[in-house]
Design a protein around this motif. Sequence first.
Motif, PDB file in Angstrom:
ATOM      1  N   THR A 182      26.981  27.341 150.495  1.00 34.11           N
ATOM      2  CA  THR A 182      27.204  28.060 151.693  1.00 34.11           C
ATOM      3  C   THR A 182      26.589  29.490 151.686  1.00 34.11           C
ATOM      4  O   THR A 182      26.143  30.030 150.779  1.00 34.11           O
ATOM      5  N   ALA A 183      25.938  29.611 152.642  1.00 33.26           N
ATOM      6  CA  ALA A 183      25.122  30.954 153.313  1.00 33.26           C
ATOM      7  C   ALA A 183      25.933  31.981 152.778  1.00 33.26           C
ATOM      8  O   ALA A 183      27.034  31.919 153.505  1.00 33.26           O
ATOM      9  N   PRO A 184      25.480  32.924 152.286  1.00 32.32           N
ATOM     10  CA  PRO A 184      26.375  34.159 152.085  1.00 32.32           C
ATOM     11  C   PRO A 184      26.640  35.016 153.272  1.00 32.32           C
ATOM     12  O   PRO A 184      25.756  34.733 154.472  1.00 32.32           O
ATOM     13  N   VAL A 185      27.910  35.400 153.515  1.00 33.84           N
ATOM     14  CA  VAL A 185      28.281  36.216 154.595  1.00 33.84           C
ATOM     15  C   VAL A 185      27.681  37.485 154.617  1.00 33.84           C
ATOM     16  O   VAL A 185      27.705  38.290 153.605  1.00 33.84           O
ATOM     17  N   ASP A 186      27.100  38.030 155.633  1.00 35.99           N
ATOM     18  CA  ASP A 186      26.950  39.373 155.821  1.00 35.99           C
ATOM     19  C   ASP A 186      27.710  40.186 155.887  1.00 35.99           C
ATOM     20  O   ASP A 186      28.726  40.269 156.602  1.00 35.99           O
ATOM     21  N   PRO A 187      27.896  41.348 154.736  1.00 34.46           N
ATOM     22  CA  PRO A 187      29.053  42.058 154.653  1.00 34.46           C
ATOM     23  C   PRO A 187      29.380  42.976 156.005  1.00 34.46           C
ATOM     24  O   PRO A 187      30.361  43.657 156.001  1.00 34.46           O
ATOM     25  N   MET A 188      28.235  43.276 156.688  1.00 36.83           N
ATOM     26  CA  MET A 188      28.325  43.978 157.843  1.00 36.83           C
ATOM     27  C   MET A 188      29.187  43.387 158.918  1.00 36.83           C
ATOM     28  O   MET A 188      29.784  44.097 159.894  1.00 36.83           O
ATOM     29  N   ILE A 189      29.171  41.955 159.114  1.00 31.33           N
ATOM     30  CA  ILE A 189      29.849  41.406 160.162  1.00 31.33           C
ATOM     31  C   ILE A 189      31.477  41.707 159.993  1.00 31.33           C
ATOM     32  O   ILE A 189      32.197  41.804 159.011  1.00 31.33           O
ATOM     33  N   GLY A 190      31.998  42.270 160.947  1.00 25.80           N
ATOM     34  CA  GLY A 190      33.462  42.877 161.316  1.00 25.80           C
ATOM     35  C   GLY A 190      33.766  44.089 160.682  1.00 25.80           C
ATOM     36  O   GLY A 190      34.698  44.707 160.953  1.00 25.80           O
ATOM     37  N   ARG A 191      32.799  45.115 160.128  1.00 22.61           N
ATOM     38  CA  ARG A 191      32.669  46.117 159.848  1.00 22.61           C
ATOM     39  C   ARG A 191      32.752  47.197 161.109  1.00 22.61           C
ATOM     40  O   ARG A 191      32.072  46.869 161.999  1.00 22.61           O
TER      41      ARG A 191
ATOM     42  N   GLN B 139      32.384  48.152 166.485  1.00 21.13           N
ATOM     43  CA  GLN B 139      32.912  46.810 165.639  1.00 21.13           C
ATOM     44  C   GLN B 139      31.901  45.854 165.838  1.00 21.13           C
ATOM     45  O   GLN B 139      31.272  45.343 166.788  1.00 21.13           O
ATOM     46  N   VAL B 140      31.039  45.705 164.288  1.00 19.57           N
ATOM     47  CA  VAL B 140      29.928  44.614 164.271  1.00 19.57           C
ATOM     48  C   VAL B 140      30.480  43.140 164.368  1.00 19.57           C
ATOM     49  O   VAL B 140      31.399  42.829 163.839  1.00 19.57           O
ATOM     50  N   ARG B 141      29.891  42.593 165.321  1.00 22.13           N
ATOM     51  CA  ARG B 141      30.279  41.200 165.737  1.00 22.13           C
ATOM     52  C   ARG B 141      29.293  39.920 165.179  1.00 22.13           C
ATOM     53  O   ARG B 141      29.984  39.202 164.375  1.00 22.13           O
ATOM     54  N   SER B 142      28.247  40.177 165.140  1.00 29.84           N
ATOM     55  CA  SER B 142      26.972  39.245 164.605  1.00 29.84           C
ATOM     56  C   SER B 142      25.844  39.708 164.477  1.00 29.84           C
ATOM     57  O   SER B 142      25.600  40.945 165.153  1.00 29.84           O
ATOM     58  N   ARG B 143      24.920  38.873 163.941  1.00 33.85           N
ATOM     59  CA  ARG B 143      23.546  39.549 163.516  1.00 33.85           C
ATOM     60  C   ARG B 143      22.680  39.140 164.827  1.00 33.85           C
ATOM     61  O   ARG B 143      22.698  37.644 164.835  1.00 33.85           O
ATOM     62  N   ILE B 144      21.698  39.946 165.240  1.00 37.74           N
ATOM     63  CA  ILE B 144      20.829  39.184 166.170  1.00 37.74           C
ATOM     64  C   ILE B 144      19.561  39.126 165.499  1.00 37.74           C
ATOM     65  O   ILE B 144      18.790  38.123 165.818  1.00 37.74           O
ATOM     66  N   ALA B 145      18.949  40.047 164.659  1.00 34.21           N
ATOM     67  CA  ALA B 145      17.437  39.890 164.253  1.00 34.21           C
ATOM     68  C   ALA B 145      17.364  40.846 162.883  1.00 34.21           C
ATOM     69  O   ALA B 145      18.417  41.727 162.860  1.00 34.21           O
ATOM     70  N   ARG B 146      16.597  40.545 162.195  1.00 28.94           N
ATOM     71  CA  ARG B 146      16.380  41.467 161.075  1.00 28.94           C
ATOM     72  C   ARG B 146      14.741  41.835 160.902  1.00 28.94           C
ATOM     73  O   ARG B 146      13.938  40.673 160.948  1.00 28.94           O
TER      74      ARG B 146
ATOM     75  N   THR C 276      18.241  45.920 160.174  1.00 28.04           N
ATOM     76  CA  THR C 276      18.772  44.909 161.011  1.00 28.04           C
ATOM     77  C   THR C 276      19.504  45.053 162.304  1.00 28.04           C
ATOM     78  O   THR C 276      20.103  46.097 162.254  1.00 28.04           O
ATOM     79  N   VAL C 277      19.351  44.428 163.202  1.00 29.05           N
ATOM     80  CA  VAL C 277      20.054  44.509 164.614  1.00 29.05           C
ATOM     81  C   VAL C 277      21.312  43.354 164.600  1.00 29.05           C
ATOM     82  O   VAL C 277      21.038  42.276 164.345  1.00 29.05           O
ATOM     83  N   TYR C 278      22.490  44.151 164.895  1.00 24.74           N
ATOM     84  CA  TYR C 278      23.518  43.415 165.305  1.00 24.74           C
ATOM     85  C   TYR C 278      24.372  43.520 166.447  1.00 24.74           C
ATOM     86  O   TYR C 278      23.980  44.400 167.083  1.00 24.74           O
ATOM     87  N   LEU C 279      24.977  42.445 166.939  1.00 20.45           N
ATOM     88  CA  LEU C 279      25.670  42.704 168.265  1.00 20.45           C
ATOM     89  C   LEU C 279      27.314  43.355 168.059  1.00 20.45           C
ATOM     90  O   LEU C 279      27.851  42.920 166.806  1.00 20.45           O
ATOM     91  N   ALA C 280      27.364  44.159 168.519  1.00 20.47           N
ATOM     92  CA  ALA C 280      28.609  45.183 168.445  1.00 20.47           C
ATOM     93  C   ALA C 280      29.309  45.463 169.602  1.00 20.47           C
ATOM     94  O   ALA C 280      28.786  45.311 170.616  1.00 20.47           O
ATOM     95  N   THR C 281      30.734  45.707 169.330  1.00 13.20           N
ATOM     96  CA  THR C 281      31.439  46.397 170.553  1.00 13.20           C
ATOM     97  C   THR C 281      31.738  47.691 170.498  1.00 13.20           C
ATOM     98  O   THR C 281      32.419  48.311 169.462  1.00 13.20           O
ATOM     99  N   ASP C 282      31.175  48.314 171.456  1.00 11.92           N
ATOM    100  CA  ASP C 282      31.750  49.814 171.530  1.00 11.92           C
ATOM    101  C   ASP C 282      33.264  49.966 172.037  1.00 11.92           C
ATOM    102  O   ASP C 282      33.547  49.880 173.114  1.00 11.92           O
ATOM    103  N   LEU C 283      34.126  50.223 171.087  1.00 11.89           N
ATOM    104  CA  LEU C 283      35.506  50.135 171.133  1.00 11.89           C
ATOM    105  C   LEU C 283      36.200  51.270 172.103  1.00 11.89           C
ATOM    106  O   LEU C 283      36.979  51.027 173.090  1.00 11.89           O
ATOM    107  N   ARG C 284      35.296  52.452 172.463  1.00 10.13           N
ATOM    108  CA  ARG C 284      35.465  53.430 173.269  1.00 10.13           C
ATOM    109  C   ARG C 284      35.322  53.197 174.729  1.00 10.13           C
ATOM    110  O   ARG C 284      35.971  53.336 175.594  1.00 10.13           O
TER     111      ARG C 284
END
Length: 638
Positions: free
Chosen positions: A3-12, A19-26, A31-39
């Motif tokens: 099983t591929a290792p889970v990126d520890p940043m996902i969900g952080r 809120q980090v959602r998924s990885r886009i590119a490295r 590394t660039v992630y898709l995230a949600t600006d909660l504010r």
Amino acid sequence: MTTAPVDPMIGRLIDGRYQVRSRIARGGMATVYLATDLRLERRVAIKIMHGHLADDNTFKTRFVQEARSAARLAHPNVVNVFDQGQDADMAYLVMEYLPGITLRELLKDYKKLTPEQTVDIMDAVLAGLAAAHKAGIVHRDLKPENVLLADDGRIKLGDFGLARAASANTATGQALLGTIAYLSPELVTRGVADARSDIYAVGIMMYEMLTGEQPYVGEAPMAIAYQHANDQVPTPSSKNPAVPVELDELVLWATNRDPEARPDDAREMLERLREVEPGIRSSHRPLQTQATMVLPGGAMPAGAATAETRVIGAGGSVAAATSTLEASDGDDTEALAKSAERRKRRGYWIIALVLLLTGLAAGTGWYFGAGPGALTSVPETATLAPAVATAALEEAGFAVEPAERNDPVVPAGQVSGTDPAGGAQAQRGSTVTLFVSLGPQILPVPEVRGTPSADARAALKDFTVVDPNVFQFSGDVPADTVIDVLDVEGNPVGAEYPELGELTLVVSAGPLPDVVGMSAADAEAALAAVELQVAYGEPEFSDEVAADLVLSQAATTDPVRPGDTLTLVMSKGQDLVEVPNVITGQTVAQAREQLEALGFTVASNVPAFLEGAVVASVQSPAAGEKIKRGSEVTVNFG
């Protein structure tokens, strides 16, 4: 199956906001992630520096430089940068999220592009680059990977990680920066870059888009660098004959080995591209075919038959046919002339109709494609200065109406947003309302002291309650009950506070553990369980607490919070002293002196004035007994 290792940043949750959602590119630096600006409740791209580079000041400086460089630009063809910060040992950069692909991915799928597609993409790239050059910024890392093609048709230039302010010559300070396939000769040979170095990279990108390959290839990077420094880039048409001469000339102009012979900046090259663009588009349109017309008196191919062709019957002789044609020559000539005239008039009407329809189509296309009816993206202007934001909106073709509103995040005096919002499609020439922040609203603070912490957080929903709570030991306030609310400076909050301002809850952790009477090991374990540290004072005698047990505990801080230290004093037990033998030929006075030196009190039946002459003969308690220090020992004669 592994099983591929889970990126520890996902969900952080980064900095309490993203809120980090998924990885886009490295990439090599981050590394660039898709995230949600909660504010602000929007999707963003968050770029996080690799952990192994966190201690490298050079990379940190370059990372911050990217934020500063991109933040100075407000242009529809440049990726917007919203925020930059540090969460623990992690540096991050928050950017506009553009779902889509890069130019590199497009080239992988299609190999090479048409001249029209190349012109469309280069127009956007040069427009964004022109804004950077105008702001005094040299990109220094132009390549297809840094050209973003959004799903909604927008084309943007990103990744200003190597960008620097442009001087006459900007030295790299390192051997080679950027991607070797796009480095200009002056970068290779002298390690200096200015706006013309970016132009060289643009020319290499154009060559690759038109031919499907880079002009220079080699097994080693330095072999490619050598070709950049010593060879002239060939014309794209030498690889792809379909490339028009105008684009050949642009590529040669941009990739000239001598920087002085190139365009001075992206604006100059963009103007030239737009000059030749109409000719490129018209020369590559499919040819319109029309029906062939056979004019009277013209040669007719053998076997051809038209409405005007007369077929001589099989039984007729040539002479008869000739005679018939001669007899009817006058009538046929007149009929053919009238028919030709009718066709001529009909042709004029058809041409006029085609021209009219073409004009209408062109006018409609212009109106909705480039004229007042065109839809275009509203630039992102949040956190910009009002003057800069107004210029960006007007450059995009909008009229600007200023307004004000409260904003809990954007500082007063900066742009807090627009209506329509940034990134939305709006009609060119329409009015966009530009909101300037008045800062956050000042709101009343609910009284939450004495309430459970969960209820307090719910009551303070209009503010940002820092997580986790600050716990404090209290014998008077039940556990998990709010003792106090602190502002951002650590002082008790007043009756009013700014919207979304940071507040900290001080919550009771219950009373301090009572460790008196415990062994040192048990006391340390009990205090460690509530995150308290232990120090030891001088041991003391005690009649009540046995030796080697905790006699007392004392706090070193007020109030006491997890992480603070308690001082423990251990018991030495009762203070017992062995009674010496004092009736071995000593006088009563000598016995008294010896016993009092050990802390005993002395009683005797010998008068005081005789104690120096009378030898003690009886003592009680007897020698060798252990009694409490301060007890009475009797020394008598007789």
